[in-house]
Scaffold this motif. Structure first.
Motif, mmCIF file in Angstrom:
data_model
loop_
_atom_site.group_PDB
_atom_site.id
_atom_site.type_symbol
_atom_site.label_atom_id
_atom_site.label_comp_id
_atom_site.label_asym_id
_atom_site.label_seq_id
_atom_site.Cartn_x
_atom_site.Cartn_y
_atom_site.Cartn_z
ATOM 1 N N GLY A 210 0.487 -1.270 0.058
ATOM 2 C CA GLY A 210 0.010 -0.016 0.146
ATOM 3 C C GLY A 210 0.736 1.365 0.232
ATOM 4 O O GLY A 210 0.287 2.425 0.190
ATOM 5 N N TYR A 211 2.254 1.033 -0.117
ATOM 6 C CA TYR A 211 2.960 2.201 0.104
ATOM 7 C C TYR A 211 3.453 2.841 -1.352
ATOM 8 O O TYR A 211 4.317 3.370 -1.114
ATOM 9 C CB TYR A 211 4.329 1.708 0.971
ATOM 10 N N LYS A 212 2.759 2.573 -2.467
ATOM 11 C CA LYS A 212 3.036 3.324 -3.587
ATOM 12 C C LYS A 212 2.940 4.753 -3.464
ATOM 13 O O LYS A 212 1.958 5.254 -2.726
ATOM 14 C CB LYS A 212 2.402 2.529 -4.860
ATOM 15 N N LEU A 213 3.157 5.461 -4.540
ATOM 16 C CA LEU A 213 3.227 7.021 -4.231
ATOM 17 C C LEU A 213 1.825 7.377 -4.593
ATOM 18 O O LEU A 213 1.243 8.538 -4.275
ATOM 19 C CB LEU A 213 4.083 7.532 -5.360
ATOM 20 N N GLU A 214 1.000 6.740 -5.472
ATOM 21 C CA GLU A 214 -0.366 6.999 -5.823
ATOM 22 C C GLU A 214 -1.438 5.723 -5.187
ATOM 23 O O GLU A 214 -2.016 5.061 -5.970
ATOM 24 C CB GLU A 214 -0.563 7.475 -7.066
ATOM 25 N N PRO A 215 -1.451 5.668 -3.923
ATOM 26 C CA PRO A 215 -2.098 4.698 -3.413
ATOM 27 C C PRO A 215 -3.831 4.918 -3.682
ATOM 28 O O PRO A 215 -4.175 5.850 -3.862
ATOM 29 C CB PRO A 215 -2.060 4.702 -2.136
ATOM 30 N N ASN A 216 -4.560 3.697 -3.537
ATOM 31 C CA ASN A 216 -5.979 3.518 -3.917
ATOM 32 C C ASN A 216 -6.545 3.474 -2.363
ATOM 33 O O ASN A 216 -6.274 2.532 -1.490
ATOM 34 C CB ASN A 216 -6.654 2.443 -4.842
ATOM 35 N N VAL A 217 -7.191 4.525 -1.760
ATOM 36 C CA VAL A 217 -7.526 4.680 -0.348
ATOM 37 C C VAL A 217 -8.517 3.538 -0.076
ATOM 38 O O VAL A 217 -8.478 3.031 0.754
ATOM 39 C CB VAL A 217 -8.241 5.988 0.028
ATOM 40 N N LYS A 218 -9.372 3.126 -1.108
ATOM 41 C CA LYS A 218 -10.190 1.891 -1.123
ATOM 42 C C LYS A 218 -9.705 0.709 -1.023
ATOM 43 O O LYS A 218 -9.793 -0.406 -0.129
ATOM 44 C CB LYS A 218 -11.244 2.155 -1.965
ATOM 45 N N GLU A 219 -8.909 0.559 -2.276
ATOM 46 C CA GLU A 219 -8.575 -0.975 -2.538
ATOM 47 C C GLU A 219 -7.125 -1.343 -2.137
ATOM 48 O O GLU A 219 -6.749 -2.483 -2.086
ATOM 49 C CB GLU A 219 -8.639 -0.966 -3.924
ATOM 50 N N SER A 220 -6.237 -0.600 -2.166
ATOM 51 C CA SER A 220 -4.703 -0.971 -1.781
ATOM 52 C C SER A 220 -4.764 -1.658 -0.524
ATOM 53 O O SER A 220 -5.520 -1.589 0.381
ATOM 54 C CB SER A 220 -3.984 0.322 -1.708
ATOM 55 N N HIS A 275 -13.324 13.164 -3.031
ATOM 56 C CA HIS A 275 -14.750 13.410 -3.877
ATOM 57 C C HIS A 275 -15.005 14.853 -3.793
ATOM 58 O O HIS A 275 -15.466 15.334 -5.029
ATOM 59 C CB HIS A 275 -15.724 12.549 -3.115
ATOM 60 N N MET A 276 -14.725 15.710 -2.912
ATOM 61 C CA MET A 276 -15.027 16.928 -2.643
ATOM 62 C C MET A 276 -14.401 17.871 -3.589
ATOM 63 O O MET A 276 -14.728 18.570 -4.348
ATOM 64 C CB MET A 276 -14.752 17.363 -1.387
ATOM 65 N N LEU A 277 -12.928 17.393 -3.838
ATOM 66 C CA LEU A 277 -11.978 18.282 -4.684
ATOM 67 C C LEU A 277 -12.405 17.787 -6.218
ATOM 68 O O LEU A 277 -12.265 18.808 -7.117
ATOM 69 C CB LEU A 277 -10.455 17.819 -4.368
ATOM 70 N N THR A 278 -12.791 16.618 -6.641
ATOM 71 C CA THR A 278 -12.659 16.170 -7.916
ATOM 72 C C THR A 278 -14.251 16.401 -8.429
ATOM 73 O O THR A 278 -14.449 16.412 -9.625
ATOM 74 C CB THR A 278 -12.199 14.780 -7.932
ATOM 75 N N GLY A 279 -15.241 16.383 -7.480
ATOM 76 C CA GLY A 279 -16.696 16.431 -7.833
ATOM 77 C C GLY A 279 -17.110 14.895 -8.477
ATOM 78 O O GLY A 279 -17.994 15.150 -9.026
ATOM 79 N N ARG A 280 -16.377 14.065 -8.111
ATOM 80 C CA ARG A 280 -16.785 12.443 -8.443
ATOM 81 C C ARG A 280 -16.082 11.556 -7.699
ATOM 82 O O ARG A 280 -15.503 12.026 -6.846
ATOM 83 C CB ARG A 280 -16.102 12.524 -10.318
ATOM 84 N N GLU A 281 -16.746 10.381 -7.922
ATOM 85 C CA GLU A 281 -16.173 9.121 -6.999
ATOM 86 C C GLU A 281 -14.530 9.099 -7.291
ATOM 87 O O GLU A 281 -14.316 8.723 -8.556
ATOM 88 C CB GLU A 281 -16.954 7.821 -7.351
ATOM 89 N N GLU A 282 -13.720 9.400 -6.420
ATOM 90 C CA GLU A 282 -12.287 9.070 -6.772
ATOM 91 C C GLU A 282 -11.523 8.639 -5.569
ATOM 92 O O GLU A 282 -11.766 9.258 -4.437
ATOM 93 C CB GLU A 282 -11.572 10.716 -7.151
ATOM 94 N N ASP A 283 -11.145 7.505 -5.613
ATOM 95 C CA ASP A 283 -10.546 6.778 -4.508
ATOM 96 C C ASP A 283 -8.766 6.792 -4.609
ATOM 97 O O ASP A 283 -8.420 6.224 -3.508
ATOM 98 C CB ASP A 283 -10.951 5.418 -4.395
ATOM 99 N N ARG A 284 -8.506 7.201 -5.581
ATOM 100 C CA ARG A 284 -7.100 7.268 -5.789
ATOM 101 C C ARG A 284 -6.217 8.265 -5.391
ATOM 102 O O ARG A 284 -6.822 9.463 -5.857
ATOM 103 C CB ARG A 284 -6.600 6.963 -7.276
ATOM 104 N N LEU A 285 -5.380 8.385 -4.587
ATOM 105 C CA LEU A 285 -4.680 9.492 -3.959
ATOM 106 C C LEU A 285 -3.559 10.176 -5.116
ATOM 107 O O LEU A 285 -2.534 9.701 -4.871
ATOM 108 C CB LEU A 285 -4.053 9.181 -2.529
ATOM 109 N N LEU A 286 -3.920 10.458 -6.161
ATOM 110 C CA LEU A 286 -3.045 10.859 -7.035
ATOM 111 C C LEU A 286 -2.372 11.951 -6.751
ATOM 112 O O LEU A 286 -2.663 12.943 -5.973
ATOM 113 C CB LEU A 286 -3.872 11.046 -8.445
ATOM 114 N N PHE A 287 -1.234 12.233 -7.540
ATOM 115 C CA PHE A 287 -0.446 13.340 -7.295
ATOM 116 C C PHE A 287 -0.936 14.680 -7.721
ATOM 117 O O PHE A 287 -1.008 15.698 -6.936
ATOM 118 C CB PHE A 287 0.947 13.378 -8.383
#
Length: 888
Positions: A210-220, A275-287
């Protein structure tokens, strides 16, 4: 916060009454009222988030808001349906866990006759959801349908088990629960095995980290899905309705329950922010989002770390804790659910530990309190017993309870130190032991300096793992080099590893090489001092401590030399050999360098870098054999390479000489005998007026593009522009010019994602594109329309350029640091052409989002540039133009 308590709107929350009041009114404005209520609720939840409300309150409130909207819509379109129809929330919504843009999963449950009776109303209601902007996913089934589909699909069954009646017939729900009972589908033991396998497969998709730079908050690994897996199993077997129920049943202590709730709340807040920042379902903690999420969590930049790095460290430490709890709980569940079929007797290991069912466990609950050094010993035993699968859940709980006993007093005991250093001396099983030691919170306590880098990330595209995870991958890579079953991964490195007399010192170098990060200053120097102190404290000799110190201090030396210096130059090799000092140190450094690069970024390690390091190793080993006081003469190198090329090609020496006499020494130094042999037939067949382009894999370097044509202004700019427009990444550029004005330029390339060129069709495409552009009457600039990747756009790397003379060579070095972007080399070539500067060679180094390139240039007479004003103007032009390109 009690969500059922009616409060005023000024308190930025809402009650059921406040929602219902907003929905009342005549039919004409119904859609607008529902839309406004949905928007109002979202704004209220956003305000709550900014005020720091617990995430559990936020997700429950969102679910309640949707409950009220659905209930009102049902009354409008379906009304009283009696016993033949029901609307159920399922999945996460069924758990009352709803983020701003989470899926709203519904089940319309009906009797055999109920659907036809209410079909029109259901269809109108679904259309109404669309009109008001509420995106729902709905299935329409009878209880029997649910049973049949759940029997064949674990995902459907899991979703259905989390059902909650919103409106309609309770009797239908009772029928559904009977149909989904363990006598009909998924008995408890089968469900547990399936969920455990499902989690393992899901983790594997993320390389089990789960320690990658862009983890998935839900699935990792360590994400919310791991908590849900625990909850699903607990509900199926124990009928547990919450994590708190697990505490009451003895599966969790109060502290563990609090930790699970805290971890869940943190991850919910992160998802809410996404979700608040992107205005959509987003679970990836992207750069794209990390810096803004860190700001929302209140982090600010500090001298030693960015706000985003501080936030991400909290994230990684949180999932580390959750991974540990997940391990423990699933193992406890396995004992409870599958206990009879896995029953087994204990086998004593020593007075403190035994094994049961392939797991190591403490023989007494107070073993660590009585003998704290056993907190180190258990991992050494795990290492010594490869048949053991892991640490039992009960003993893991004891480790978590007593790991605080690993303190300064214990670290200073001879026994603890001897146990820990023995792990490195024995080698076998070291990676697994260190990973478990880190996962369960002991490694960071035994080595406080390592503890500081746990979860520490660097906000760049170069380092793809946290420092602690990267470090353990380095040790793992070193171990694999020593193991016979992995010899084919890196055959040459495996051969060098056999020469290493003290592999434990190499492993220690791997453990400490990055341990100084995040402390300010040069991490290599800080780490070296830490490593030396550790070695001496753990009974190693001063000579051993000196070697580990040097390895950590110099762990970047070989990669920087290979990638940024002209290693075809015997003087460069000789200078590197003098810095290394001995063949023995070269062996250690080569292996650590390979392991480090492979663990830093998967895209970094390729056949080109591998061949570059091996080439530097062989040249340096030869320098030691000759003696560094007697550097190799370039005439000898050229003669040897020419002879080998003739042998490989089978071409007559006289015919080859007719071609080669036009080329200078650098051409033979910069190319391997295999490459010289590859060029020679094509050069013999071409007439002087011809333009030649060859594309193939040669000498293990990867795909090489070779261009032979009359030298002209913009040649480098056009060639690199064509390659960039084709979506290729240039790893290396070797440029040569004949005495009669022909250019022989070579580029090592990979696809934009780092993968090799894997088809003849793609090679032909590259060759044809180059020939089409280079055979015209005059060269024209190439407009590179390729855009920077999503990740690159989120970094602002300052552009800098400076110059310095290259000692002993008739050329000047220009060092450029800039944000990497498609077409960068082409732009540099254009600027050089505009300033009347000839490019003699280039060393291309892309470090994540940064391009750190060195260009060796001359004037029109192929002499070093001497005019400081001209050089300063050139550097200023590079800086300004490339900076302007990035802004546009």
């Amino acid at each position: 916060m009690d969500l059922d308590e009616a409060v005023s709107e000024n308190d930025v929350t809402f009650s059921p009454d406040s929602i219902r009041k907003r929905l009342r009114g005549d039919a004409d404005g119904r859609i607008a009222r529902f839309r406004d209520t949905l928007r109002w609720g979202g704004e209220r939840l956003t305000a709550l988030f900014h005020e720091g409300a617990p995430a559990e309150n936020l997700v429950r409130a969102r679910a309640q808001l949707v409950d009220e909207l659905l209930h009102a819509a049902w009354q409008l379109h379906v009304g009283e349906a009696g016993d033949d129809l029901a609307l159920l929330a399922v999945g996460g919504y069924g758990r009352r866990e709803l983020l701003p843009h989470s899926d709203i999963d519904l089940l319309v449950l009906h009797s055999e006759e109920g659907l036809e009776r209410h079909r029109a109303g259901i269809e109108q209601m679904m259309a109404f959801f669309w009109d008001i902007g509420l995106e729902v996913g709905a299935s329409v089934r009878t209880p029997a349908d649910c049973r049949e589909q759940a029997r064949d699909d674990l995902s459907i069954f899991t979703t259905l088990t989390e059902h909650r009646l919103l409106v309609g017939s309770p009797k239908l729900v009772e029928t559904l629960e009977r149909e989904l009972g363990p006598d009909n589908v998924w008995p408890s033991a089968d469900f547990f095995r399936a969920k455990k396998a499902e989690q393992a497969a899901r983790h594997a998709k993320f390389d089990d980290t789960g320690y990658k730079l862009e983890p998935n908050v839900k699935e990792s690994p360590g994400g919310l899905r791991d908590i849900q897996t625990v909850a699903w199993v607990a509900k199926r077997h124990f009928d547990a309705r919450s994590l708190a129920d697990l505490r009451e049943r003895g599966f969790l202590s109060k502290q563990e329950c609090d930790e699970l709730y805290a971890g869940q709340d943190f991850l919910w807040r992160v998802r809410f922010a996404l979700h608040m920042l992107t205005g959509r379902e987003e679970d990836r903690l992207l750069f794209d989002h990390q810096a803004r999420v860190a700001e929302l969590f209140g982090y600010e930049d500090a001298d030693s770390s960015l706000a985003v790095e501080q936030f991400m460290q909290l994230y990684y430490r949180t999932i580390k804790m959750l991974i540990c709890l997940n391990d423990m709980l699933l193992q406890l569940f396995e004992q409870a659910i599958l206990g009879d079929e896995n029953a087994g007797e204990t086998t004593d290991i020593n007075a403190r530990f035994c094994t049961r069912n392939h797991f190591i466990e403490a023989r007494r609950d107070n073993v660590f309190r009585e003998q704290p050094w056993a907190l180190i010993e258990i991992f050494l035993l795990l290492q010594r017993h490869p048949e053991v699968q892991g640490i039992s859940a009960g003993t893991l709980r004891l480790i978590r309870r007593d790991r605080r006993l690993v303190d300064e007093g214990l670290r200073e005991t001879v026994l603890a130190r001897e146990l820990f250093i023995t792990m490195f001396r024995e080698g076998r099983g070291l990676t697994r032991a260190l990973r478990r030691m880190n996962r369960y919170g002991v490694l960071g306590r035994y080595l406080p300096t390592f503890g500081r880098v746990i979860g520490h990330m660097q906000y760049d595209l170069f380092h793809t793992l946290t420092v602690d995870e990267h470090t353990l991958y380095v040790v793992r890579n070193l171990r694999r080099m020593a193991m016979e079953r992995f010899r084919e991964e890196l055959p040459f490195a495996h051969k060098v590893m056999k020469r290493i007399p003290r592999k434990d010192l190499l492993y220690l170098g791997g453990l400490f090489h990055d341990i100084g990060k995040g402390q300010g200053g040069d991490h290599s120097t800080i780490g070296a001092e830490t490593a030396r102190r550790f070695c001496l404290e753990h009974g190693l000799s001063h000579a051993d401590a000196e070697l580990v110190d040097w390895l950590v201090r110099s762990h970047l030396l070989m990669s920087l030399t290979a990638q940024r210096m002209d290693i075809s130059d015997p003087e460069v090799v000789n200078e590197f050999a003098q810095k290394v000092g001995s063949r023995a140190r070269l062996d250690y450094l080569f292996l650590l360098t390979c392991a480090d690069i492979r663990a830093t970024n998967p895209k970094l390690w390729n056949s080109w870098r591998k061949s570059l390091l091996e080439e530097l190793y062989r040249a340096t080993a030869a320098a030691f054999e000759r003696g560094t006081e007697h550097p190799q003469d370039t005439t000898e190198v050229v003669a040897d390479r020419r002879a080998r090329a003739l042998e490989i090609s089978g071409i007559d020496a006289a015919r080859a000489e007719a071609i080669w006499q036009r080329f200078d020494t650098d051409y033979f130094l910069r190319h391997t005998p295999e490459e010289l042999a590859w060029h020679l037939p094509a050069l013999l067949e071409s007439r002087q007026s011809d333009t030649l382009a060859l594309v193939d894999d040669v000498a293990e370097r990867g795909t090489t593009v070779f261009v032979y044509t009359r030298d002209r202004d913009l040649l480098f700019a056009v060639s690199t522009g064509v390659l960039a427009q084709l979506g290729l990444t240039i790893l290396d550029a070797r440029l040569n010019t004949t005495a009669d004005g022909y250019a022989l330029d070579s580029y090592v390339v990979v696809e934009g994602d780092g993968s090799p060129i894997d088809s003849d069709g793609r090679r032909k495409e590259i060759r044809d594109a180059l020939l089409a552009k280079l055979t015209g009457p005059q060269l024209t600039r190439v407009t590179v329309s390729q855009k920077p990747s999503r990740q690159l756009r989120h970094f602002n790397t300052p552009t800098t350029a400076h110059y310095y003379p290259e000692e002993g060579r008739a050329r000047t070095a220009i060092e450029l640091v800039s944000a990497d972007r498609p077409g960068l080399l082409s732009r540099v070539g254009e600027i050089f052409a505009e300033h009347g500067v000839r490019l003699d060679a280039a060393k291309i180094a892309t470090i994540g989002e940064r391009a750190e390139d060195v260009f060796y240039v001359t004037d029109a007479q192929q002499q070093a540039l001497q005019d400081d004003q001209r050089l300063q103007a050139l550097c200023e032009a590079l800086t300004a133009r490339i900076r302007d390109d990035a802004q546009n």
